[in-house]
Scaffold this active site. Structure first.
Site, mmCIF file in Angstrom:
data_model
loop_
_atom_site.group_PDB
_atom_site.id
_atom_site.type_symbol
_atom_site.label_atom_id
_atom_site.label_comp_id
_atom_site.label_asym_id
_atom_site.label_seq_id
_atom_site.Cartn_x
_atom_site.Cartn_y
_atom_site.Cartn_z
ATOM 1 N N TYR A 144 -5.641 2.109 -13.343
ATOM 2 C CA TYR A 144 -7.026 2.566 -13.390
ATOM 3 C C TYR A 144 -7.890 3.199 -12.838
ATOM 4 O O TYR A 144 -6.681 3.131 -11.597
ATOM 5 C CB TYR A 144 -8.066 0.877 -13.088
ATOM 6 N N ASP A 239 -3.021 8.862 -7.821
ATOM 7 C CA ASP A 239 -4.452 8.258 -7.561
ATOM 8 C C ASP A 239 -3.650 6.697 -6.270
ATOM 9 O O ASP A 239 -3.299 6.053 -6.617
ATOM 10 C CB ASP A 239 -5.233 7.157 -9.107
ATOM 11 N N LYS A 267 -12.584 4.231 -0.605
ATOM 12 C CA LYS A 267 -12.175 3.418 0.064
ATOM 13 C C LYS A 267 -12.240 3.137 1.918
ATOM 14 O O LYS A 267 -12.771 3.767 2.143
ATOM 15 C CB LYS A 267 -12.175 1.805 -0.764
HETATM 16 N N1 HOZ Z 1 -9.904 -0.778 -8.785
HETATM 17 C C1 HOZ Z 1 -10.846 -2.265 -7.832
HETATM 18 C C2 HOZ Z 1 -10.413 -3.219 -7.594
HETATM 19 N N2 HOZ Z 1 -9.537 -3.342 -8.708
HETATM 20 C C3 HOZ Z 1 -11.898 -1.281 -8.526
HETATM 21 C C4 HOZ Z 1 -13.142 -2.587 -7.894
HETATM 22 C C5 HOZ Z 1 -14.209 -3.266 -8.521
HETATM 23 O O1 HOZ Z 1 -13.976 -2.401 -10.068
HETATM 24 O O2 HOZ Z 1 -15.043 -3.033 -8.291
#
Ligand code: HOZ
Length: 428
Positions: A144, A239, A267
């Site tokens: 992701y 990433d 973050k």
């Molecule tokens: N990549 C974060 C958690 N896997 C994303 C958090 C979110 O989408 O709020």
């Protein structure tokens, strides 16, 4: 534990906010029930609206490495706010944090700050396309990279949790430029390069994925991607939104000793405020506007509150790198504790861990990619999640997420967590 007020707040939120949350992973759809609403947090703990104290294993999905409301970061934000909250004009502070970040991360000369990991990855891909003059990218199923169109193709995290790894709204035109590969499968990537000769601008990858649970790269896999990129004049984008400044000072690049061409962050680099960044060598970054033609911009980019918080966080990590060992030791202790309880009670499981990222999968096959992660027993996971929650332990509310430890978690907290599992394990 009682969650009456959280449930009432959730019911109200659903009237005004789609699904009652501002990011889908916060809803408890994968595990059922209503999400808890947080009132405040300090150190290792969340305090919810019903007055419950929970040990937090998500740390705002990674950034709060030193715990919630870490005093130096809070002070930096308060002091900065008194001097204005946004200027849209350069500050010396941006150079100060850029200099520090560049000194901590291998293989980068320049960095551009944005407001989220999504923006960072989206901009990194545009830069890679502008630099190489090619259009296609390779991404891995279950990884992701934020919610930008090009990445919502077999995406992990909330996208897979809610059954929309390929989101409606992403055009066929966009989707055709994102080629999908299996994580840890080098031949698969080689085949994509062969069948798209001269068309691939970049590979984008979470070097240690945290969005299908935590997955570890097989020996030689990342090295193989590096060689393929070199052989095909494509860029390797790491990433490191989750791994950056967490697995080591220099993130996964440092820990695994692989040089990426572009690295994205999020973050951590804002100390818990909304920040992302992408970085690369001069020859690549010089293509970015206003130095070069690849456009990327943002009024709130380099925001003074976020930069002050981020600088304070990065400096703390830079000045006391022993925190990475401390985090790793605590995570290993938790790993061992959980494994012992599950084994003793005959619960089929696999635990994946690297540094302070860890995840528990209720399956008997090794979890090495999205397909094997998806084999986990979600009913067991639901019982595990809710059981632990009712004992005062907040775990990620989906099997497709990693835990992120923070250093405010003490060994007493870890023992409390393992004891909680001893009570819960009978129901699994
Ligand atoms: N990549 C974060 C958690 N896997 C994303 C958090 C979110 O989408 O709020």
């Amino acid at each position: 534990m009682i969650y009456q007020r959280s449930s009432a707040l959730f019911a109200e939120a659903q009237q005004y906010i789609p699904g009652g949350v501002n990011s889908p992973v916060r809803a408890f759809k994968a595990v059922g029930g209503d999400p808890i609403f947080v009132k405040e947090a300090k150190g290792a703990y969340l305090f919810d609206e019903d007055g419950n104290r929970l040990i937090d294993y998500i740390a705002s999905w990674g950034p709060l490495i030193l715990g919630h409301a870490y005093p130096p970061v809070v002070d930096a934000i308060v002091n900065s706010a008194k001097k204005g909250t946004s200027y849209g004009i350069p500050t010396a502070l941006e150079t100060k944090i850029a200099k520090l970040a560049v000194s901590m991360v291998p293989n980068i000369d320049k960095i551009r700050f944005v407001n989220s990991g999504t923006e960072a990855c989206m901009s990194a891909v545009r830069l890679a396309r502008g630099f190489t003059g090619k259009e296609r990218i390779i991404k891995f199923a279950g990884c992701y990279h934020g919610h930008s169109d090009a990445f919502l193709i077999q995406a992990g995290s909330g996208a897979v949790t809610f059954g929309t790894p390929n989101s409606p709204g992403v055009t066929k035109g966009t989707a055709k430029d994102t080629l999908l590969a299996r994580y840890n499968d080098l031949e698969n990537v080689e085949a994509l390069f062969r069948s798209n000769e001269g068309e691939i601008a970049a590979i984008i990858i979470e070097p240690v994925p945290g969005n299908m649970g935590c997955i570890l790269p097989r020996e030689g896999f990342l090295e193989g991607l590096r060689s393929l990129c070199d052989a095909h004049d494509a860029l390797l984008i790491f990433d490191e939104v989750m791994t950056g400044f967490r697995l080591a000072k220099g993130g996964a690049q440092e820990l695994l000793d692989i040089d990426a061409d572009i690295v994205t962050f999020g973050k951590v680099i804002g100390g818990g405020l909304p920040v992302g960044a992408f970085a690369a060598r001069n020859e690549i970054m010089s293509h970015l506007a206003p130095e070069g033609p690849v456009y990327q911009a943002g009024t709130l980019s380099g925001n003074p509150l976020a930069m002050n918080a981020g600088f304070t966080m990065l400096k703390a990590l830079n000045d006391a790198p022993e925190v990475f060992d401390s985090l790793e030791n605590k995570t290993a202790y938790l790993h061992e504790g959980i494994a012992n309880v599950l084994e003793k009670n005959g619960v089929v499981h696999r635990i994946n861990r690297l540094g302070s990222m860890v995840s528990v999968h209720f399956t008997n096959t090794p979890v090495v990619d999205f397909e094997t992660a998806a084999k986990g027993n979600n009913d067991t996971f639901k019982r595990y999640f809710h059981g632990m929650l009712s004992e005062g332990v907040y775990l990620p509310p989906s099997a497709f997420e990693s835990y992120f430890l923070n250093d405010a978690i003490s060994y007493e907290d870890l023992d409390f967590t393992i004891d909680a599992l001893r009570k819960v394990v009978k129901m699994l």
